[in-house]
Scaffold this motif. Sequence first.
Motif, PDB file in Angstrom:
ATOM      1  N   GLY A 121      46.762  35.936  49.452  1.00  0.00           N
ATOM      2  CA  GLY A 121      45.895  35.562  50.835  1.00  0.00           C
ATOM      3  C   GLY A 121      44.847  36.219  50.824  1.00  0.00           C
ATOM      4  O   GLY A 121      44.102  36.524  49.753  1.00  0.00           O
ATOM      5  N   HIS A 122      43.794  36.884  51.671  1.00  0.00           N
ATOM      6  CA  HIS A 122      42.752  36.997  51.005  1.00  0.00           C
ATOM      7  C   HIS A 122      42.724  38.874  51.502  1.00  0.00           C
ATOM      8  O   HIS A 122      43.185  39.532  51.326  1.00  0.00           O
ATOM      9  CB  HIS A 122      41.761  37.143  52.975  1.00  0.00           C
ATOM     10  CG  HIS A 122      41.357  35.629  53.392  1.00  0.00           C
ATOM     11  ND1 HIS A 122      41.620  35.273  54.044  1.00  0.00           N
ATOM     12  CD2 HIS A 122      39.784  35.774  52.510  1.00  0.00           C
ATOM     13  CE1 HIS A 122      40.430  34.269  54.125  1.00  0.00           C
ATOM     14  NE2 HIS A 122      40.170  34.330  52.983  1.00  0.00           N
ATOM     15  N   LEU A 123      41.787  39.301  49.879  1.00  0.00           N
ATOM     16  CA  LEU A 123      41.464  40.624  49.487  1.00  0.00           C
ATOM     17  C   LEU A 123      39.978  41.111  49.973  1.00  0.00           C
ATOM     18  O   LEU A 123      39.280  40.556  50.260  1.00  0.00           O
ATOM     19  CB  LEU A 123      41.507  40.722  48.000  1.00  0.00           C
ATOM     20  CG  LEU A 123      41.517  41.845  46.865  1.00  0.00           C
ATOM     21  CD1 LEU A 123      42.205  42.593  47.907  1.00  0.00           C
ATOM     22  CD2 LEU A 123      41.526  41.455  45.923  1.00  0.00           C
ATOM     23  N   ILE A 124      40.277  42.064  50.379  1.00  0.00           N
ATOM     24  CA  ILE A 124      38.649  42.497  50.908  1.00  0.00           C
ATOM     25  C   ILE A 124      38.563  43.542  50.415  1.00  0.00           C
ATOM     26  O   ILE A 124      39.039  44.661  50.106  1.00  0.00           O
ATOM     27  CB  ILE A 124      38.247  43.294  52.520  1.00  0.00           C
ATOM     28  CG1 ILE A 124      38.845  42.259  53.387  1.00  0.00           C
ATOM     29  CG2 ILE A 124      36.632  42.652  52.555  1.00  0.00           C
ATOM     30  CD1 ILE A 124      38.305  40.310  53.287  1.00  0.00           C
ATOM     31  N   TYR A 125      37.682  44.062  49.659  1.00  0.00           N
ATOM     32  CA  TYR A 125      37.128  45.165  48.409  1.00  0.00           C
ATOM     33  C   TYR A 125      35.636  45.278  48.711  1.00  0.00           C
ATOM     34  O   TYR A 125      35.481  45.106  48.773  1.00  0.00           O
ATOM     35  CB  TYR A 125      37.794  45.264  46.999  1.00  0.00           C
ATOM     36  CG  TYR A 125      37.496  43.920  46.167  1.00  0.00           C
ATOM     37  CD1 TYR A 125      36.937  44.496  45.510  1.00  0.00           C
ATOM     38  CD2 TYR A 125      37.727  42.888  46.416  1.00  0.00           C
ATOM     39  CE1 TYR A 125      36.076  43.705  44.309  1.00  0.00           C
ATOM     40  CE2 TYR A 125      37.730  41.844  45.347  1.00  0.00           C
ATOM     41  CZ  TYR A 125      36.211  42.490  44.369  1.00  0.00           C
ATOM     42  OH  TYR A 125      35.596  41.148  43.409  1.00  0.00           O
ATOM     43  N   GLY A 126      35.275  47.155  48.483  1.00  0.00           N
ATOM     44  CA  GLY A 126      33.568  47.174  47.457  1.00  0.00           C
ATOM     45  C   GLY A 126      33.829  48.390  46.506  1.00  0.00           C
ATOM     46  O   GLY A 126      34.480  48.705  45.830  1.00  0.00           O
TER      47      GLY A 126
END
Length: 282
Positions: A124-129
């Motif tokens: 699924g979606h992975l949000i990282y910085g």
Amino acid sequence: MKEIAIASGKGGTGKTSIVSSFAKFAEAVIADCDVDAPNLHLIFNPEIEEAIPFEGMKVAEINERCIKCGKCERNCRFNAIENFKVIEEKCEGCGVCVSVCPANAVELKRRIIGEIYVAKSRFGHLIYGLLSSGEGGGKLVSQIRQKARGFSQKRNLILIDSPAGIGCHVIASITNADMVIIVAEPNLSSIHDMHRIIELAEHFKSKVLVIINKWDINEEMTERIEKYCKEKNIKIVGKIPFDKKFVEAVIAGKSIVEYDEKIANLMKEIWKKIEEELNYLR
């Protein structure tokens, strides 16, 4: 929509391996908030859909109108100006130099200090910085969480991989989380740091659960963790034995649940217990 933060008082406890395991079972949006050293994407190998620049504080810049009067350097309390040039690493963007310059030769410009990535993985979606400078990490973590919430309507759950420790980045990653799962190892430093992160989570009134990783490397220390959790009325939802396959899985670019069936079954049972506790919060 619920948010679960997986945290640890110190680095190296296996937190990221556990998050990547839960990602297979959870049907959640994943937020990697370890902005100094994100590594979930190394396991997930996602396709980046969007890269969003992250701005920190503005930084001063001296242009060609400078008459070399030295007022900016004399008034800079951060010693960020030398020989009529700005040392960006020291500049706090306060704007004093802009105010005192008689030639209007100093201006504040945007400073990009990191990026937020929106990516699609097999889970699924992975949000990282990724933070390229030491400042503004807490704000970047908050923006990652906010971005993750925008993708959570269909899945109704966000899994947060928190940074290690109890600093600003950690506070930003667990604030208002419905549940904080603390990954501890059976050694003195990990137990000490576990106490600190539990106090932090309790301060934010989050439900606290504990997972003991590598429990069998020091059974005496494991018993100390169990005793402490019992005294604090904190549920231990899982004990994971030491196994070199965790490292092998990372090298292979897989989560441990994709690499080893026996450990996958253990992680699935742990996740079921977490789901049960999460249902009590609804």
